[in-house]
Design an enzyme around this catalytic site. Structure first.
Site, PDB file in Angstrom:
ATOM      1  N   TYR A  53       8.808  -5.650   8.356  1.00  0.00           N
ATOM      2  CA  TYR A  53       8.030  -6.044   9.541  1.00  0.00           C
ATOM      3  C   TYR A  53       8.913  -6.423  10.719  1.00  0.00           C
ATOM      4  O   TYR A  53      10.018  -6.915  10.503  1.00  0.00           O
ATOM      5  CB  TYR A  53       7.114  -7.234   9.202  1.00  0.00           C
ATOM      6  N   SER A 234      -5.090  -6.263   4.802  1.00  0.00           N
ATOM      7  CA  SER A 234      -5.976  -5.567   5.750  1.00  0.00           C
ATOM      8  C   SER A 234      -7.458  -5.838   5.458  1.00  0.00           C
ATOM      9  O   SER A 234      -8.259  -4.907   5.339  1.00  0.00           O
ATOM     10  CB  SER A 234      -5.691  -4.066   5.771  1.00  0.00           C
ATOM     11  N   LEU A 236      -9.649  -6.775   7.369  1.00  0.00           N
ATOM     12  CA  LEU A 236     -10.510  -6.285   8.462  1.00  0.00           C
ATOM     13  C   LEU A 236     -10.239  -4.806   8.761  1.00  0.00           C
ATOM     14  O   LEU A 236     -10.554  -4.326   9.853  1.00  0.00           O
ATOM     15  CB  LEU A 236     -10.300  -7.120   9.741  1.00  0.00           C
ATOM     16  N   GLY A 237      -9.637  -4.096   7.815  1.00  0.00           N
ATOM     17  CA  GLY A 237      -9.385  -2.671   8.044  1.00  0.00           C
ATOM     18  C   GLY A 237      -8.678  -2.419   9.367  1.00  0.00           C
ATOM     19  O   GLY A 237      -9.136  -1.617  10.185  1.00  0.00           O
ATOM     20  N   PHE A 238      -7.533  -3.102   9.559  1.00  0.00           N
ATOM     21  CA  PHE A 238      -6.721  -2.967  10.794  1.00  0.00           C
ATOM     22  C   PHE A 238      -7.490  -3.429  12.034  1.00  0.00           C
ATOM     23  O   PHE A 238      -7.176  -3.014  13.153  1.00  0.00           O
ATOM     24  CB  PHE A 238      -6.264  -1.517  11.005  1.00  0.00           C
ATOM     25  N   GLY A 239      -8.536  -4.227  11.864  1.00  0.00           N
ATOM     26  CA  GLY A 239      -9.297  -4.702  13.022  1.00  0.00           C
ATOM     27  C   GLY A 239     -10.590  -3.933  13.245  1.00  0.00           C
ATOM     28  O   GLY A 239     -11.441  -4.343  14.037  1.00  0.00           O
ATOM     29  N   LEU A 241     -13.083  -3.725  11.321  1.00  0.00           N
ATOM     30  CA  LEU A 241     -14.216  -4.553  10.898  1.00  0.00           C
ATOM     31  C   LEU A 241     -14.479  -5.753  11.826  1.00  0.00           C
ATOM     32  O   LEU A 241     -15.196  -6.676  11.459  1.00  0.00           O
ATOM     33  CB  LEU A 241     -14.017  -5.018   9.452  1.00  0.00           C
ATOM     34  N   GLY A 243     -15.629  -4.677  14.672  1.00  0.00           N
ATOM     35  CA  GLY A 243     -16.663  -3.938  15.405  1.00  0.00           C
ATOM     36  C   GLY A 243     -16.214  -3.495  16.788  1.00  0.00           C
ATOM     37  O   GLY A 243     -16.945  -2.813  17.504  1.00  0.00           O
ATOM     38  N   LYS A 244     -14.974  -3.863  17.173  1.00  0.00           N
ATOM     39  CA  LYS A 244     -14.588  -3.638  18.585  1.00  0.00           C
ATOM     40  C   LYS A 244     -14.311  -2.182  18.934  1.00  0.00           C
ATOM     41  O   LYS A 244     -14.239  -1.845  20.098  1.00  0.00           O
ATOM     42  CB  LYS A 244     -13.393  -4.519  18.953  1.00  0.00           C
TER      43      LYS A 244
END
Ligand code: NAP
Length: 346
Positions: A53, A234, A236-239, A241, A243-244
């Site tokens: 990272y 993950s 939120l599935g890379f964000g 989830l 919804g954005k």
């Protein structure tokens, strides 16, 4: 905060673990430090990092995330309050600038020493193999495809011997897997059962979210029967989830807008499922990210849910999910959507 113990240990960890992989690229050092300060204030005592990272991996910023965390330990003196996990990078074209020798004895020793130095600490609580060395299905590959040209030689015994040496020296305390399959997980566990002096893998860090519940096929049973806990990444599935990205939105400075190659959670079916989860959350006055995170945190095989954030607002919302418990009705709604669109993003 809610706490549990790392399996087979008396180390107490928070059910939310602080992910770090945006610090050094999407986030500055000061922002990383602010996230750690806030997370600790909220009761989080578990950090996950890796020599790889920040992402995307690049030689110019190799292991900068670990340096950011090390500077925070030095500044705050809080090393002993944190359960610290890091990882050795696996072999891959995008890690050839780190090393090309995989999990050979010298590689593991070099990787641990590098992490200790950057993290400004004498020991790592959990040391993980970031992904398998052999050809198998991880990082979004739905199925296993046997590659007859795969010349991987089963070196699992040797890897565990090297880790045992590092444990004896006090440089690492426990060991874990990541991106592993049921076969790989059982193979490691079997080796340490047959050879009792070898260390046992206590955790498995795999993807798990409303868009990817593949852990439940094979690994759920292993997790419960063998007491190897999931560190879910993950969530939120890379964000996605949050919804954005719905409606074709490309929010400024968001991961998938910046790095379109990270499309793992953005296929048509995943977007459809996300819309349905968002409708369910709204119908129950829940925020979608909090519902998605609370779902992961509630799973019986979960040791800790590794959350990630690029802003303090996101971090606050995500840590706030620890106070959200999902009603039976919401859980039923989740199962209906899951049965309609199972695991759209492996
Ligand atoms: N072992 C492995 O191979 C592996 C792989 C991946 C991750 N991990 C670990 O797991 C941690 C978490 O993974 P992840 O970052 O992929 O988790 P994630 O929860 O799926 O995605 C986090 C990202 O989503 C966006 N986001 C988070 N909360 C949000 C909110 N409330 N509203 C809107 N957007 C939000 C942010 O990105 P934007 O602001 O850019 O949209 C954030 O960086 C990592 O830091 C790392 O420690 C391990």
């Amino acid at each position: 905060m809610i706490y549990t113990t790392l399996p087979h240990t008396d180390l107490e960890v928070s059910k939310l673990c602080l992910g770090t992989m945006t610090w050094g690229k999407q986030n500055t050092e000061a922002e990383g430090h602010e996230q750690m300060d806030y997370a600790v204030e909220q009761g989080i005592n578990f950090f996950d990092t890796a020599e790889l990272y920040p992402i995307p991996a690049h030689p110019d910023r190799y292991a900068d995330t670990e340096k950011i965390i090390g500077n925070w330990f030095k500044k705050t003196g809080k090393r002993d309050q944190i359960v610290l996990a890091s990882k050795i990078a696996g072999k891959a074209p995008f890690t050839s600038f780190i090393r090309t020798t995989g999990f050979k004895k010298e590689s593991i020793i070099e990787a641990v020493h590098g992490s200790l130095q950057r993290l400004q600490t004498d020991y790592l609580d959990l040391y993980q193999l970031h992904w398998p060395e052999r050809n198998t299905n991880y990082f979004g590959k739905r199925g296993y495809k046997h590659d007859i040209s795969d010349f991987w030689q089963d070196n699992i015994h040797q890897v565990l011997e090297t880790l045992r040496e590092l444990i004896k020296e006090g440089k690492i305390r426990h060991v874990g897997l990541s991106n592993e399959t049921p076969w790989g997980t059982m193979r490691f566990l079997e080796e340490s059962k047959v050879h009792e002096s070898l260390p046992r893998m206590i955790t498995i860090q795999n993807p798990y979210s409303l868009l990817n519940r593949q852990f439940e096929v094979g690994l759920y049973e292993i997790s419960m029967r063998e007491k190897i806990g999931l560190l879910a990444y993950s969530p939120l599935g890379f964000g996605v989830l949050s919804g954005k990205y719905l409606g074709g939105n490309k929010p400024e400075n968001a991961r998938i807008t910046l790095f379109p190659a990270y499309g793992r959670y953005m296929n048509e079916q995943a977007v459809k499922a996300t819309q349905k989860y968002q409708d369910l959350a709204l119908a129950h006055n829940l925020s979608l990210p909090q519902m998605a995170l609370a779902f992961v945190t509630s799973r019986p095989f979960l040791t800790s849910n590794i959350i990630g954030a690029t802003s303090m607002d996101q971090l606050k919302e995500n840590i706030g999910s620890i106070d959200v418990s999902l009603s039976e009705e919401v859980m039923k709604g989740i199962e209906v959507i899951h049965n309609e669109i199972p695991d759209p993003a492996p």
